[in-house]
Design an enzyme around this catalytic site. Structure first.
Site, PDB file in Angstrom:
ATOM      1  N   HIS A  77       0.801  -1.231   0.000  1.00  0.00           N
ATOM      2  CA  HIS A  77       0.000   0.000   0.000  1.00  0.00           C
ATOM      3  C   HIS A  77       0.831   1.277   0.000  1.00  0.00           C
ATOM      4  O   HIS A  77       0.273   2.375  -0.075  1.00  0.00           O
ATOM      5  CB  HIS A  77      -0.934   0.020   1.215  1.00  0.00           C
ATOM      6  N   HIS A 228      -3.401 -12.373   2.766  1.00  0.00           N
ATOM      7  CA  HIS A 228      -2.734 -12.510   4.074  1.00  0.00           C
ATOM      8  C   HIS A 228      -3.412 -13.586   4.946  1.00  0.00           C
ATOM      9  O   HIS A 228      -4.131 -13.300   5.897  1.00  0.00           O
ATOM     10  CB  HIS A 228      -2.588 -11.190   4.814  1.00  0.00           C
ATOM     11  N   ASP A 286       2.215  -6.048   2.649  1.00  0.00           N
ATOM     12  CA  ASP A 286       1.016  -5.323   3.086  1.00  0.00           C
ATOM     13  C   ASP A 286       1.437  -3.985   3.695  1.00  0.00           C
ATOM     14  O   ASP A 286       0.812  -3.489   4.624  1.00  0.00           O
ATOM     15  CB  ASP A 286       0.202  -6.152   4.084  1.00  0.00           C
TER      16      ASP A 286
END
Length: 397
Positions: A77, A228, A286
């Site tokens: 991200h 995840h 992530d």
């Protein structure tokens, strides 16, 4: 504009390399698809790995080091203070640059839950960066996820996975959408999985409250990734095994793992590797924009996040909010703390994600004809050098 200039300079150096510059890297342990080669050699000409190089090419002695393929992150991200969800194009490029400096030579930009129109607009911005070669694609994580397992996503913006809205996001990405994470048990979920599969976009099961049976149905409809694994889904139960068992047992599923020591207990990671095998694991970060930037207060979409001692949690409620992980840290932890074979780590951090993205003909392994994307590590698996398309991002000293 500094980030754009940095990446433009890298591209210019790569273009210069394409004119015929050659380099021979020697002396290191080289991880190839066939195994580890002691005192190996990697030949580079321009932007590519070659089977041979001219005898007159300069040699670089990397004795005492490892050479592994550049890392491939399919779920990220941001980083370096730049957000892929809300930042400018230069912010995105700053995040890309930060992760490149930590060995990630191929990166998919992930977005978090927001209004559909906003996500479509962002997809247009990110798609230009895909077309320029700065990022490898777009991942929509939300808004089609379960409010029961929302994690660091704004609940009021969540919605059921309407296939028409899913299609709107795919179209807005102009062929650059690589993955959509959704909760397939929600109304429209299975139809949306089928739609994604038909359009060649990865349907990922995540942020889900699905049962075992519902997860199996989603896999049979075309889902191929577990977002995840273990995080943001029901825990494994002996009477209600839930999605974890369904995702681990099916050979069609690749499971994402966040190996930062916070998201997963080492025993959970060992269980995933034991059940799925190294060929079905993809290490991801992530990461949010705090990665490579430091502690402080940040925004993840509309939500405030506090990063303390490198751990990101929502300011309100305390849920884990992405990570500050970089893949060089994930590699070192896997090889030293988890004591995984180096070949297994390379498979999870380079080979498997490259194959998922359909890019294994260009990246993911050190083979002639592929991009000269590689990472140099010392004997303790600390990052010492990064090369992307034949140009050093970080040159070994």
């Amino acid at each position: 504009m500094a980030a754009r200039a940095a990446l433009a300079d890298s591209a210019a150096r790569a273009a210069h390399g394409a004119s015929g510059d050659s380099t021979i890297l020697t002396g290191a342990r080289v991880v190839l698809p066939t195994g580890i080669v002691e005192n190996g050699q990697v030949n580079i000409e321009g932007t590519k790995i070659t089977g041979a190089a001219p005898d007159t090419a300069p040699h670089r002695d990397l004795s005492g080091h490892w050479i592994v393929p550049g890392f491939v992150d399919i779920h990220n991200h941001g980083g370096g203070g730049g957000s892929f969800t809300g930042g400018s194009a230069d912010d995105v490029l700053q995040g890309v640059r930060t992760h490149r400096e930590h060995g990630t030579t191929t990166l998919v930009a992930s977005m978090v839950t927001a209004e559909i129109d906003f996500l479509a607009h962002r997809a247009g911005i990110l798609s230009e960066l895909v077309e320029q070669g700065d990022i490898a694609g777009i991942h929509f994580e939300g808004p089609f996820i379960s409010p029961c397992r929302k994690g660091a996503h704004s609940e009021e913006l969540l919605r059921d996975p309407d296939p028409a809205e899913v299609r709107k996001l795919i179209d807005a990405a102009r062929g650059t959408a690589k993955m959509v994470t959704l909760a397939a048990e929600l109304p429209g979920g299975i139809d949306s999985v089928r739609l994604l599969a038909e359009h060649g976009v990865i349907a990922a099961i995540g942020h889900t409250d699905a049962t075992y049976e519902q997860t199996v149905e989603a896999i049979n409809a075309g889902a191929t990734v577990a977002t995840h694994l273990f995080n943001a889904m029901p825990p494994l139960g002996h009477r209600s095994p839930g999605p974890i068992v369904a995702l681990l047992e099916d050979e069609r599923i690749t499971v994402e793992l966040i190996n930062d020591g916070t998201h997963l207990h080492p025993a959970a990671l060992e269980l995933a590797f034991h059940r799925a095998g190294a060929g079905r694991v993809a290490f991801i970060t992530d990461a949010m924009d705090a990665a490579g930037f430091g502690d402080g207060r940040y925004q993840l979409g509309p939500l405030a996040v506090d990063v303390i001692d490198g751990v990101a949690r929502l300011t309100e409620g305390g849920s884990i909010a992405g990570s500050t992980l970089t893949l060089d840290t994930a590699f070192r932890r896997a090889a030293t703390v988890d004591r995984l074979p180096v070949t297994d780590v390379v498979q999870a951090i380079s080979v498997n994600p490259a194959k998922l993205l359909g890019l294994y003909d260009r990246v993911g392994s050190l083979e002639p004809g592929k991009d000269a994307d590689l990472v140099v590590l010392d004997d303790q698996f600390r990052l010492k050098g990064v090369m992307r398309q034949g140009s050093w991002v970080i040159e070994p000293q």
